[in-house]
Design a protein around this motif. Sequence first.
Motif, PDB file in Angstrom:
ATOM      1  N   ALA A 178       0.906  -1.254  -0.103  1.00  0.00           N
ATOM      2  CA  ALA A 178       0.052  -0.133  -0.010  1.00  0.00           C
ATOM      3  C   ALA A 178       0.858   1.242   0.145  1.00  0.00           C
ATOM      4  N   ALA A 179       2.064   1.167   0.624  1.00  0.00           N
ATOM      5  CA  ALA A 179       2.924   2.438   0.583  1.00  0.00           C
ATOM      6  C   ALA A 179       3.406   2.870  -0.805  1.00  0.00           C
ATOM      7  N   ALA A 180       3.770   1.959  -1.410  1.00  0.00           N
ATOM      8  CA  ALA A 180       4.333   1.825  -3.007  1.00  0.00           C
ATOM      9  C   ALA A 180       3.166   2.549  -4.000  1.00  0.00           C
ATOM     10  N   THR A 181       1.963   2.494  -3.254  1.00  0.00           N
ATOM     11  CA  THR A 181       0.762   2.938  -4.630  1.00  0.00           C
ATOM     12  C   THR A 181       0.367   4.359  -3.852  1.00  0.00           C
ATOM     13  N   ALA A 182       0.581   4.608  -2.774  1.00  0.00           N
ATOM     14  CA  ALA A 182       0.027   5.946  -2.236  1.00  0.00           C
ATOM     15  C   ALA A 182       0.563   7.132  -2.880  1.00  0.00           C
ATOM     16  N   GLN A 183      -0.698   8.095  -3.032  1.00  0.00           N
ATOM     17  CA  GLN A 183      -0.298   9.406  -3.672  1.00  0.00           C
ATOM     18  C   GLN A 183       0.288  10.250  -2.388  1.00  0.00           C
ATOM     19  N   PRO A 184       1.272  11.149  -3.242  1.00  0.00           N
ATOM     20  CA  PRO A 184       1.561  12.156  -2.080  1.00  0.00           C
ATOM     21  C   PRO A 184       0.756  13.136  -1.871  1.00  0.00           C
ATOM     22  N   MET A 185       0.907  13.468  -0.663  1.00  0.00           N
ATOM     23  CA  MET A 185      -0.041  14.572  -0.049  1.00  0.00           C
ATOM     24  C   MET A 185       0.297  15.866  -0.489  1.00  0.00           C
ATOM     25  N   GLY A 186      -0.687  16.853  -0.847  1.00  0.00           N
ATOM     26  CA  GLY A 186      -0.241  18.350  -1.141  1.00  0.00           C
ATOM     27  C   GLY A 186       0.442  18.996   0.105  1.00  0.00           C
ATOM     28  N   ASN A 187       0.912  19.951  -0.267  1.00  0.00           N
ATOM     29  CA  ASN A 187       1.767  20.728   0.829  1.00  0.00           C
ATOM     30  C   ASN A 187       1.137  22.327   0.749  1.00  0.00           C
ATOM     31  N   LEU A 188       0.805  22.905   1.724  1.00  0.00           N
ATOM     32  CA  LEU A 188       0.520  24.323   1.768  1.00  0.00           C
ATOM     33  C   LEU A 188       1.633  24.877   2.443  1.00  0.00           C
ATOM     34  N   PRO A 189       2.334  25.856   1.650  1.00  0.00           N
ATOM     35  CA  PRO A 189       3.360  26.649   2.401  1.00  0.00           C
ATOM     36  C   PRO A 189       3.253  27.569   3.493  1.00  0.00           C
ATOM     37  N   SER A 190       4.146  27.821   4.294  1.00  0.00           N
ATOM     38  CA  SER A 190       3.985  28.839   5.231  1.00  0.00           C
ATOM     39  C   SER A 190       5.056  29.787   5.279  1.00  0.00           C
ATOM     40  N   GLY A 191       5.008  30.528   6.158  1.00  0.00           N
ATOM     41  CA  GLY A 191       6.470  31.512   6.302  1.00  0.00           C
ATOM     42  C   GLY A 191       6.781  31.993   4.940  1.00  0.00           C
ATOM     43  N   ILE A 192       8.334  32.128   4.731  1.00  0.00           N
ATOM     44  CA  ILE A 192       8.931  32.562   3.685  1.00  0.00           C
ATOM     45  C   ILE A 192       8.547  31.584   2.451  1.00  0.00           C
ATOM     46  N   GLY A 193       8.046  30.480   2.675  1.00  0.00           N
ATOM     47  CA  GLY A 193       7.795  29.527   1.679  1.00  0.00           C
ATOM     48  C   GLY A 193       6.635  29.956   0.760  1.00  0.00           C
ATOM     49  N   ILE A 194       5.747  31.046   0.977  1.00  0.00           N
ATOM     50  CA  ILE A 194       4.842  31.756   0.433  1.00  0.00           C
ATOM     51  C   ILE A 194       5.297  32.328  -0.859  1.00  0.00           C
ATOM     52  N   CYS A 195       6.710  32.795  -0.712  1.00  0.00           N
ATOM     53  CA  CYS A 195       7.228  33.559  -1.669  1.00  0.00           C
ATOM     54  C   CYS A 195       8.227  32.950  -2.845  1.00  0.00           C
ATOM     55  N   THR A 196       7.935  31.590  -2.748  1.00  0.00           N
ATOM     56  CA  THR A 196       8.724  30.637  -3.725  1.00  0.00           C
ATOM     57  C   THR A 196       7.807  29.595  -4.038  1.00  0.00           C
ATOM     58  N   THR A 197       6.680  29.548  -3.663  1.00  0.00           N
ATOM     59  CA  THR A 197       6.048  28.358  -4.251  1.00  0.00           C
ATOM     60  C   THR A 197       4.933  29.009  -5.272  1.00  0.00           C
ATOM     61  N   ALA A 198       4.410  28.041  -6.432  1.00  0.00           N
ATOM     62  CA  ALA A 198       3.967  28.719  -7.438  1.00  0.00           C
ATOM     63  C   ALA A 198       2.730  29.351  -7.372  1.00  0.00           C
ATOM     64  N   PRO A 199       1.670  29.083  -6.761  1.00  0.00           N
ATOM     65  CA  PRO A 199       0.339  29.720  -6.864  1.00  0.00           C
ATOM     66  C   PRO A 199       0.445  30.794  -5.832  1.00  0.00           C
ATOM     67  N   ASP A 200       1.219  30.755  -4.628  1.00  0.00           N
ATOM     68  CA  ASP A 200       1.419  31.755  -3.596  1.00  0.00           C
ATOM     69  C   ASP A 200       2.411  32.985  -4.125  1.00  0.00           C
ATOM     70  N   ILE A 201       3.138  32.900  -5.061  1.00  0.00           N
ATOM     71  CA  ILE A 201       4.122  33.791  -5.488  1.00  0.00           C
ATOM     72  C   ILE A 201       3.106  35.323  -6.121  1.00  0.00           C
ATOM     73  N   PHE A 202       1.956  34.801  -6.602  1.00  0.00           N
ATOM     74  CA  PHE A 202       1.157  35.814  -6.953  1.00  0.00           C
ATOM     75  C   PHE A 202       0.451  36.699  -6.179  1.00  0.00           C
TER      76      PHE A 202
ATOM     77  N   ILE B 180      -2.522  34.847   6.950  1.00  0.00           N
ATOM     78  CA  ILE B 180      -3.023  33.516   7.272  1.00  0.00           C
ATOM     79  C   ILE B 180      -2.015  32.331   6.647  1.00  0.00           C
ATOM     80  N   PHE B 181      -1.767  32.561   5.375  1.00  0.00           N
ATOM     81  CA  PHE B 181      -0.569  31.403   4.874  1.00  0.00           C
ATOM     82  C   PHE B 181       0.845  31.613   5.596  1.00  0.00           C
ATOM     83  N   ALA B 182       1.176  33.225   5.558  1.00  0.00           N
ATOM     84  CA  ALA B 182       2.485  33.310   6.227  1.00  0.00           C
ATOM     85  C   ALA B 182       2.700  32.708   7.783  1.00  0.00           C
ATOM     86  N   CYS B 183       1.596  33.001   8.389  1.00  0.00           N
ATOM     87  CA  CYS B 183       1.444  32.558   9.810  1.00  0.00           C
ATOM     88  C   CYS B 183       1.223  30.878   9.772  1.00  0.00           C
ATOM     89  N   GLY B 184       1.043  30.177   9.020  1.00  0.00           N
ATOM     90  CA  GLY B 184       0.969  28.944   8.865  1.00  0.00           C
ATOM     91  C   GLY B 184      -0.589  28.491   9.436  1.00  0.00           C
TER      92      GLY B 184
END
Length: 152
Positions: free
Chosen positions: A2-26, A72-76
């Motif tokens: 089951a671990a081999a077929t599991a889909q990776p979970m999405g990730n919502l950035p926080s902190g300075i990460g919002i300045c480097t991820t695709a949708p949040d850079i907008f 909200i996103f920057a503070c996590g």
Amino acid sequence: MAAATAQPMGNLPSGIGICTTAPDIFYLPELVFGGLVWILVASTRVTPENPQGWVMFVSVFCFVMTFLWLIIFACGGHKNSGRWAAADFAYHGLAALFYLSASVPLATTTISMRDVNFTYYQIDIAAVVFSYTATLFYFIHCILSAIRWKSF
């Protein structure tokens, strides 16, 4: 197995990460161009106030909400929840729809006032360009947020 077929979970950035991820850079361009629309429309006096009032409502509402969303996103505050990813998609879709519904009457009003006051006409042309640019940024953010939401 089951671990081999599991889909990776999405990730919502926080902190300075919002300045480097695709949708949040907008977030920053949305704030800049939305603020410019707000300032430019507020600096003119146009006879048909009704479309301008809607443009002011949209620009102020989206500016304040995008700023709150950014905080909200920057503070996590989202705690990497799939519901926040869905809400991010829904908000940016609504904001893109609002800006589009405000940009068209603003352009129509601007075209009709060509001969009235040339200075206000030039300011409103800039507001129309920035309004359509903000619409584009919100639309791109919406599409990228939808892709991110699907990964949850």
